[in-house]
Design an enzyme around this catalytic site. Structure first.
Site, PDB file in Angstrom:
ATOM      1  N   LYS A   1       0.861  -1.190   0.000  1.00  0.00           N
ATOM      2  CA  LYS A   1       0.000   0.000   0.000  1.00  0.00           C
ATOM      3  C   LYS A   1       0.888   1.227   0.000  1.00  0.00           C
ATOM      4  O   LYS A   1       2.039   1.164   0.458  1.00  0.00           O
ATOM      5  CB  LYS A   1      -0.869   0.012   1.255  1.00  0.00           C
ATOM      6  CG  LYS A   1      -2.116   0.835   1.108  1.00  0.00           C
ATOM      7  CD  LYS A   1      -3.147   0.070   0.305  1.00  0.00           C
ATOM      8  CE  LYS A   1      -4.480   0.740   0.269  1.00  0.00           C
ATOM      9  NZ  LYS A   1      -5.514  -0.225  -0.148  1.00  0.00           N
TER      10      LYS A   1
HETATM   11  N1  GLU Z   1      -7.229  -0.044  -3.346  1.00  0.00           N
HETATM   12  C1  GLU Z   1      -8.005  -1.205  -3.614  1.00  0.00           C
HETATM   13  C2  GLU Z   1      -8.092  -2.098  -2.390  1.00  0.00           C
HETATM   14  O1  GLU Z   1      -7.908  -1.654  -1.292  1.00  0.00           O
HETATM   15  C3  GLU Z   1      -7.563  -1.928  -4.865  1.00  0.00           C
HETATM   16  C4  GLU Z   1      -6.170  -2.454  -4.833  1.00  0.00           C
HETATM   17  C5  GLU Z   1      -5.692  -3.002  -6.177  1.00  0.00           C
HETATM   18  O2  GLU Z   1      -6.501  -3.136  -7.086  1.00  0.00           O
HETATM   19  O3  GLU Z   1      -4.508  -3.297  -6.237  1.00  0.00           O
HETATM   20  O4  GLU Z   1      -8.407  -3.246  -2.492  1.00  0.00           O
END
Ligand code: GLU
Length: 434
Positions: free
Chosen positions: A124
């Site tokens: 993240k």
């Molecule tokens: N931000 C989204 C989540 O928390 C998508 C993450 C992604 O597609 O890599 O799942």
């Protein structure tokens, strides 16, 4: 792994005696992880490995404001675990971003990818900034400078970002371009959630909301609750909440309340979601919508309904309001909307929680499809994307329910156990490199 110098793991049952800081998302994640690891009798060595983020990066992001002044923002990228494949996870732009939050979100990505069994680890990123106060040009400069600051870790085989809170397709295009300029050739698969014109996947934009609808439908089936007459309240009317509301209405559920930053609207007979979406397109906020009663944002969480979809922020269902939740099902569209203390209360009250790492996994699942399509250079039609998403979400729901059933636990602990088992299995097979 050796069990000789076995330290006693901190086995925390998420409750008020042991859980000190309810609002800290990393502790919230850890307390569930610890409990699930204990239930699985996880090897202490592996326990230590899985409790530790692999890599944590903090960068300064200096940019020129439109005024000509220099401003320096702080950015983070955390790779939590990459044993199952490249790290995968979004980037958020928000004033409340902290390293602890990004660590928790990166861990959740690891468990989420394992729950839906896609070949990714978890990561993240975040930049502390206030997007509404920044121009498009400033947002572009922050996105590009942040990308270049973390460029060594990025790559289709190492770490693949995506949108998250306050980031969107436009920004993913800038990330793809910045990375490609450094590599001297176009690399579409370095980021997902891109515009369809440049290697994005059909169905990606709707995928998280669609996944929420699918698992809610499966939960209703499991609990033998009907579709007709079942009332839904959705907190958040962004990408996840508004699509979840739209698709749940299309399924035949009655969406009685939705909210955004400006407030919440309520109509016990059901809102017309397409009209509400149109209103938001024209007026930006829900608050001026006149075809429904205005209620408070907090009130929405405890309103009389059958399904509650928190699809906005972390820590909204806490020990303070969990007792007042009237819904029979909670479908966690957001990451970490329920604190560990609230888990216990909801469990006692017989509320069926579809945990975030399952409920909102539709987004990363179609991100995986996007990455596969980019790498193969062959693109699928929307029906194929949706069918494959449907299959994965239904199967994952069933697997988590089976795990929860086997261990007589909540769906949340079932999901953590499923994830830990999958990640741990790969660690055992790969062994320890030393
Ligand atoms: N931000 C989204 C989540 O928390 C998508 C993450 C992604 O597609 O890599 O799942």
């Amino acid at each position: 792994m050796s069990t000789a110098s076995r330290p006693t793991p901190l086995l925390i049952r998420p409750d008020k005696e042991t859980f000190l800081n309810e609002a800290n998302p990393f502790e919230a994640m850890m307390s569930r992880f610890d409990y699930a690891a204990q239930r699985l009798s996880l090897d202490p060595g592996l326990y230590k490995v899985l409790r530790s983020p692999e890599k944590q990066i903090i960068v300064s992001v200096p940019i020129l404001r439109d005024t000509g002044d220099v401003e320096v923002y702080t950015g983070f990228r955390v790779l939590y675990n990459t044993s199952r494949g490249p790290a995968k996870g979004g980037i958020r732009f928000d004033m409340n971003v902290t390293l602890d939050e990004v660590k928790a979100l990166a861990a959740w990505m690891t468990w989420k990818c394992a729950v839906v069994n896609i070949p990714f680890g978890g990561s993240k990123g975040g930049v502390i900034c206030d997007p509404p106060t920044l121009s498009n040009a400033e947002l572009e400069r922050i996105t590009r400078r942040y990308t270049s600051a973390i460029i060594e870790t990025l790559g289709p085989d190492s770490d693949v970002p995506a949108p998250d809170m306050n980031t969107n397709e436009r920004m993913m295009a800038w990330i793809m371009d910045t990375y490609s300029m450094h590599k001297r050739h176009t690399v579409t698969s370095v980021v997902t959630g891109k515009p369809v014109e440049m290697g994005g996947s059909l169905g990606r934009r709707e995928a998280t909301g669609r996944g929420c609808m699918i698992v809610t439908r499966e939960a209703l089936k499991k609990l033998r609750m009907p579709i007709a007459g079942t009332r839904v309240a959705v907190q958040g009317f962004g990408n996840v909440g508004s699509i979840a509301a739209e698709l749940m209405e299309a399924l035949g559920l009655t969406v009685v309340a939705v909210s955004d930053k400006s407030g919440a609207i309520y109509n016990p007979k059901g809102l017309r979601i397409k009209e509400v979406q149109q209103h938001v397109k024209e007026h930006r906020f829900l608050s001026e919508y006149r075809e429904a009663e205005s209620i408070g944002n907090d009130e929405l969480l405890t309103i009389d309904c059958d399904v509650l979809v928190p699809a906005a922020l972390e820590n909204v269902i806490t020990s303070k309001n969990a007792r007042d939740v009237k819904a029979r099902i909670i479908c966690e569209g957001a990451n970490g909307p329920t604190t560990a203390n609230a888990d216990r209360i909801l469990e006692e009250n017989g509320i069926f929680v579809i945990p975030d790492i399952l409920a909102n996994a539709g987004g990363v699942t179609v991100s995986y499809f996007e990455w596969v399509q980019d790498r193969g250079g062959y693109f699928w039609d929307e029906e194929t994307v949706n069918q494959r998403l449907e299959r994965i979400m239904v199967q994952s729901f069933d697997e988590v329910a089976a795990m929860a059933g086997k261990h007589a636990s909540s769906m949340r602990i079932g999901a953590y156990m499923q994830a830990i088992e999958r990640v741990a299995a790969v660690h055992r097979l790969r062994g320890m490199y030393a």
